[in-house]
Design an enzyme around this catalytic site. Structure first.
Site, PDB file in Angstrom:
ATOM      1  CG  HIS A  82     -29.416 -32.183  31.896  1.00 30.38           C
ATOM      2  ND1 HIS A  82     -30.378 -32.552  32.918  1.00 30.38           N
ATOM      3  CD2 HIS A  82     -28.061 -32.648  32.122  1.00 30.38           C
ATOM      4  CE1 HIS A  82     -29.654 -33.091  33.864  1.00 30.38           C
ATOM      5  NE2 HIS A  82     -28.546 -33.062  33.564  1.00 30.38           N
ATOM      6  CD  GLU A  91     -33.357 -31.502  30.897  1.00 33.93           C
ATOM      7  OE1 GLU A  91     -33.014 -30.585  31.824  1.00 33.93           O
ATOM      8  OE2 GLU A  91     -33.240 -32.795  31.292  1.00 33.93           O
ATOM      9  CG  HIS A 133     -33.192 -29.401  35.193  1.00 36.69           C
ATOM     10  ND1 HIS A 133     -32.005 -30.343  34.762  1.00 36.69           N
ATOM     11  CD2 HIS A 133     -32.566 -28.896  36.234  1.00 36.69           C
ATOM     12  CE1 HIS A 133     -30.996 -29.704  35.327  1.00 36.69           C
ATOM     13  NE2 HIS A 133     -31.467 -29.023  36.290  1.00 36.69           N
ATOM     14  CD  GLU A 161     -36.994 -32.332  36.104  1.00 36.37           C
ATOM     15  OE1 GLU A 161     -36.897 -32.158  34.843  1.00 36.37           O
ATOM     16  OE2 GLU A 161     -35.916 -32.492  36.634  1.00 36.37           O
TER      17      GLU A 161
END
Length: 389
Positions: A152, A155, A298, A357
């Site tokens: 992404h 990110e 991420h 994450e």
């Protein structure tokens, strides 16, 4: 680089420069252990200082001052007027605490591969705009573990974290420094790391540098972004496709329920799975590589997702608990999400796969979080290596 005398060996150079033999051998794949006179060998973990010798200082004196045998300096200094003195690299040089676009990453990759030539880089594909998608491999072990970052666009800090880790890893490998009491050479021999540090270079560059000059992409991203020149919230690739919603693991479920039904700054899964060059490259890499495990980085939430539809093997839970303990992150078994890279890997190979994450807050995470995120990531990556039996 060192120019060999007849009868020199890589083992000799390993001893002279205090670099593990495995690293010296892997840095010189095109030469045998016993070298011929005039052959060039590369010594990982060193750079070279050059200066004009205008004193009576001898090579022997210089060798003593840099803790190397005089024979090593002799092979590097046939011209005594311009001395080339090898100098061990003692500190990392990758600076991840900055806006880390493709150009910054590529320069660091080239420098890392120059100073640590046992790192191998290859291009596994190209982005929509033609930027190379680079895979780095480190290690000679039979177990292959894959890491990736920046699926992404906003990110992108994940790429900076991964590149900083690579620098730390190879620095400790060549110097022999322990990491939390562990010798990393043991894991170099057990594991081959495959790393794609930037899956979405077009998107990262868009977030950090604004729209590209090339048409029709410049006009199209501005249209999709509502005319706003601030692209900090953009997650997709340059064509407005969310790359982590592109894999054939219940893709049709995501496609049916996602609100964007056309290209958008985020969440549009495409008109079919694997339509984008970036996801095609990642799928092809994974299909050819026989990875034992994958970890996709991420942001944000300080969570580790590890299950998918019951396809995950029993060992996945043991490993995620070790990663969670090391990082302080929460292990999350299932989430209501499909079509991600990790989902597809677990479903297809039924091997451990994780989505990490990093950090917490609102994407893009501020660069001021870099140090804390990196420390958590470093602990997690060490735990990942230690989890390998």
């Amino acid at each position: 680089m060192i120019r060999a005398y007849e009868g020199d060996t890589l083992q000799m150079y390993s001893k002279w420069f205090s670099v593990p033999y495995e690293l010296v051998a892997d840095a010189n794949p095109n030469v045998s252990n016993e070298l011929h006179g005039g052959e060039i060998a590369r010594i990982p973990g060193y750079d070279v200082v050059t200066y004009h010798s205008q004193t009576a200082e001898t090579l022997a004196q210089i060798a003593r001052s840099v803790s190397l045998p005089v024979e090593a300096l002799q092979r590097m200094n046939e011209d005594r007027l311009l001395l080339r003195i090898p100098r061990r690299i003692e500190t990392p040089f990758v600076n991840g605490k900055r806006n880390y676009d493709f150009v910054a990453m590529k320069q660091d990759i080239d420098d890392l591969c120059a100073y640590y030539p046992f790192i191998k880089q290859r291009v596994i594909g190209t982005s929509v705009l033609g930027w190379p998608l680079i895979e780095l491999t480190i290690g000679c072990g039979p177990k292959k573990i894959h890491l990736n970052a920046s699926f992404h666009a906003n990110e992108w800090i994940t790429t900076a974290v991964i590149m900083t880790f690579i620098n730390e890893y190879v620095l400790r490998l060549t110097s022999g420094k322990l990491w939390c009491g562990h010798s990393l050479l043991d894991y170099y021999k057990k594991v081959t790391l495959s790393i794609v540090p930037m899956v979405n270079p077009d998107g990262v560059n868009l977030v950090l540098n604004g729209p590209p000059d090339i048409e029709p992409y410049r006009s199209e991203v501005l249209r999709l972004n509502g005319g706003n020149v601030d692209f900090s919230q953009w997650k997709a690739n340059i064509r407005g496709v969310d790359l982590n919603n592109q894999f054939p693991a219940k893709w049709e479920v995501e496609q049916a329920r996602k609100i964007p039904k056309a290209p958008a700054p985020r969440d549009f899964p495409g008109f079919a799975p694997l339509t984008e060059p970036e996801t095609k490259a990642m799928a092809a890499l994974t299909e050819e590589s026989d990875f034992a495990m994958i970890v996709a980085f991420h942001t944000q939430g300080k969570e580790i997702y590890w299950g998918y539809e019951g396809f995950e093997p029993i060992e996945s839970e043991r490993i995620v608990n070790e990663l969670a303990k090391a990082s302080g992150y929460q292990a999350v078994h299932y989430i209501d999400s499909h079509a991600g890279y990790r989902d597809w890997f677990i479903q297809t190979w039924k091997r451990p796969g994780y989505t990490v994450e990093l950090g917490e807050g609102v994407n893009p995470l501020p660069i001021e979080q870099f140090d804390s995120i990196y420390e958590e990531s470093l602990n997690m990556l060490l735990a990942l290596l230690l989890s390998i039996s």
